[in-house]
Enzyme design. Structure first.
Site, PDB file in Angstrom:
ATOM      1  N   GLU A 176       0.856  -1.201  -0.056  1.00 42.18           N
ATOM      2  CA  GLU A 176       0.033  -0.039  -0.012  1.00 42.18           C
ATOM      3  C   GLU A 176       0.770   1.315  -0.188  1.00 42.18           C
ATOM      4  OE1 GLU A 176      -3.029  -0.403   3.059  1.00 42.18           O
ATOM      5  OE2 GLU A 176      -4.026  -1.786   2.039  1.00 42.18           O
ATOM      6  N   GLU A 295      -5.402  -8.263  -0.496  1.00 44.10           N
ATOM      7  CA  GLU A 295      -6.003  -8.000   0.643  1.00 44.10           C
ATOM      8  C   GLU A 295      -7.717  -7.673   0.266  1.00 44.10           C
ATOM      9  OE1 GLU A 295      -4.748  -5.309   3.510  1.00 44.10           O
ATOM     10  OE2 GLU A 295      -2.714  -5.576   2.865  1.00 44.10           O
TER      11      GLU A 295
HETATM   12  O1  AHR Z   1      -5.102  -6.017   6.745  1.00 44.20           O
HETATM   13  C1  AHR Z   1      -5.013  -4.824   7.698  1.00 44.20           C
HETATM   14  C2  AHR Z   1      -4.538  -3.775   6.967  1.00 44.20           C
HETATM   15  O2  AHR Z   1      -5.018  -3.125   5.953  1.00 44.20           O
HETATM   16  C3  AHR Z   1      -3.108  -4.088   6.386  1.00 44.20           C
HETATM   17  O3  AHR Z   1      -1.930  -3.929   7.328  1.00 44.20           O
HETATM   18  C4  AHR Z   1      -2.935  -3.085   5.365  1.00 44.20           C
HETATM   19  O4  AHR Z   1      -2.026  -3.136   4.314  1.00 44.20           O
HETATM   20  C5  AHR Z   1      -4.409  -2.489   4.811  1.00 44.20           C
HETATM   21  O5  AHR Z   1      -4.412  -1.231   5.059  1.00 44.20           O
END
Ligand code: AHR
Length: 505
Positions: A176, A295
């Protein structure tokens, strides 16, 4: 208003979206909250094995059958020195984890994770730190993990008791990096250059690895679109996948809108693929960039509680969403979206796997159990491998607040040529009406019903807890019929359905 809605799917064996890459059913373990400590690793727990790994937890992960697991972050990785987590435990430093404002003891690191992966029947997907570190540390980690020996970093691994290389195939180039919350956040141009340098060096160490470059953290990022175009200008020829992330919640208590969110995920994938193709066109490239949705999940229940967590604790309870029956429907819808994009999305990781927005929960010293979202994931992972068919769907629609024309029926159909089974994953998004589903099986005249399993719980706020772990579980249903013309089944309101057809022996 009639009590029952009607919808129809027409399929043909020759109309195929893509074969499913099994890595679509990946997971994620980050150093955050209790994902690692008291999640997968808890020496002294009655179920801990000699390595301190909770066998009750890795047995549940095996049930989910996750071909890859991303590690060690997440936001955590952008401030992580991987060297802190290898070698004799007594010498590992305690550090402040600035991402989650906790203390990281480093008692669990890369080698412990690889060992856990073997036991959980998953393969590691390691992220490198491109926040506070760069290409040199990333290439050193590849050397530590994958080089057979005869060099400083690979010999260090051997000295740490791992003679054979770990053979880590898949790597994320940071996490990210478009997000201002990220340690070392930078512009697309600067990140693109850093990712290109790291990619170049990492592939010099091991040319067989595959790399994921950071796309957008979510679709509403102000930089979405511009970020992808610029990052890919720097990295297109060096990387194999572009990432995308998304989390949905029902902050406004608007269930029809919440259930429509998987369609927004679908737009996000289409738009990201279009951005990749725009870069390909400008470069006259014939190779298409594939996507890693590394994610995705529902995340919102724990937001308020996390505001109250005291900083600098070791493994504090953080981001522990307790999932409802409604969340399981949304997760099912997101899985359907991923399946229907199997031509572009080759890797996806539900975020995360244990305790932290996870399908599995544990109590320190206590039991491990399956959250509601465990079930759609498990079923998609088990029965969603094969060839995703292109469907012609006719469904009535509804208007949600942020999206008009949402089909009540959301579905994916997967043909498994090896065992000649067809699986229909179907979500009825009406909260109060049944949906009579007809699937035209003209291309599959000899199939018969094998089973119909549904996840439907009248109280959509119901959860599974340590004390009542089996409140929301899948149920086998009867009443579906299969004739030469097709399959008919009446799907209950607000239900997730897995209908499996087989060739009778
Ligand atoms: O999954 C939780 C968090 O969400 C992770 O650390 C991050 O990459 C995202 O913002």
């Amino acid at each position: 208003m009639s009590d029952t809605l009607s919808a129809k799917i027409t399929l043909d064996k020759d109309f195929v979206i893509s074969a499913v890459d099994p890595r679509l059913f990946g997971g994620f373990i980050e150093h955050i909250g209790r994902a690692v400590y008291t999640g997968i690793y808890e020496p002294g727990h009655p179920a801990a094995d000699p390595d301190g790994l909770r066998a009750d937890v890795y047995e549940l992960v095996r049930e989910l059958d996750m071909p890859v697991t991303r590690y060690p972050g997440g936001n955590f990785v952008s401030g992580y020195n991987w060297e802190d987590g290898v070698g004799p435990r007594a010498q590992r430093p305690r550090r402040l984890d600035l991402a989650w404002r906790a203390v990281e003891t480093n008692q669990f690191g890369t080698n412990e994770f690889i060992r856990w992966c073997r036991k959980a029947n998953t393969a590691p997907l390691l992220a490198v730190n491109l926040g506070t570190r760069g290409a040199d540390a990333a290439a050193a980690l590849v050397e530590y993990c994958n080089h057979p020996g005869g060099s400083a970093w690979s010999d260090l691994r051997r000295a740490h008791g791992h003679a054979a290389p770990h053979g880590v195939k898949l790597w994320c180039l940071g996490n990210e990096m478009d997000g201002p919350w990220q340690m070392g956040h930078r512009s697309a141009g600067l990140y693109g250059q850093a990712a290109a340098s790291a990619a170049h060096m990492m592939k010099r160490v091991d040319p067989t690895i595959e790399l994921v470059v950071c796309g957008s953290s979510h679709r509403k990022m102000r930089t979405f679109g511009a970020w992808e175009l610029e990052v890919l200008e720097h990295t297109y020829d060096l990387v194999d996948y572009l990432s995308l992330h998304t989390y949905y919640g029902d902050h406004e208590h608007d269930l029809p809108g919440f259930l429509a969110k998987p369609d927004t995920m679908s737009d996000f994938i289409d738009e990201t693929a279009a951005l990749c193709d725009a870069v390909a066109a400008r470069r006259h490239a014939t190779r298409r960039m594939m996507l890693s949705f590394d994610e995705w999940n529902v995340w919102y229940h724990s937001n308020a509680q996390d505001e109250r967590v005291t900083p600098w604790a070791v493994a504090p309870p953080l981001v522990e969403d307790v999932y409802t029956a409604a969340d399981a429907l949304v997760v099912g819808g997101m899985l359907i979206t991923l399946l229907n994009h199997a031509d572009r999305v080759k890797v996806a990781c539900i975020a995360q796997t244990v305790n932290v927005i996870g399908p599995i929960m544990t109590r320190p010293g206590g039991p491990a159990w399956r959250q509601t979202i465990f079930y759609p994931f498990q079923q998609a992972s088990r029965f969603g491998r094969g060839v995703v068919l292109r469907q012609l769907v006719e469904s009535p629609t509804y208007d949600a607040k942020e999206r008009a024309g949402v089909p009540y029926l959301k579905s994916a159909c997967v043909w498994q040529p090896a065992d000649q089974t067809l699986t229909v994953f179907a979500l009825n998004r009406s909260l109060d009406q049944s949906l009579a589903l007809a699937v035209d099986l003209r291309a599959f005249p000899t199939l018969a019903l094998k089973e119909w399993v549904t996840l439907r719980y009248a109280d959509l706020d119901a959860c599974n807890t340590a004390d009542q772990p089996n409140t929301v579980t899948p149920q086998t249903r009867t009443g579906a019929t299969v004739t030469r013309e097709g399959l008919s089944a009446v799907l209950g309101p607000a239900s997730w359905n897995v209908i499996r057809l087989e060739r009778p022996t």
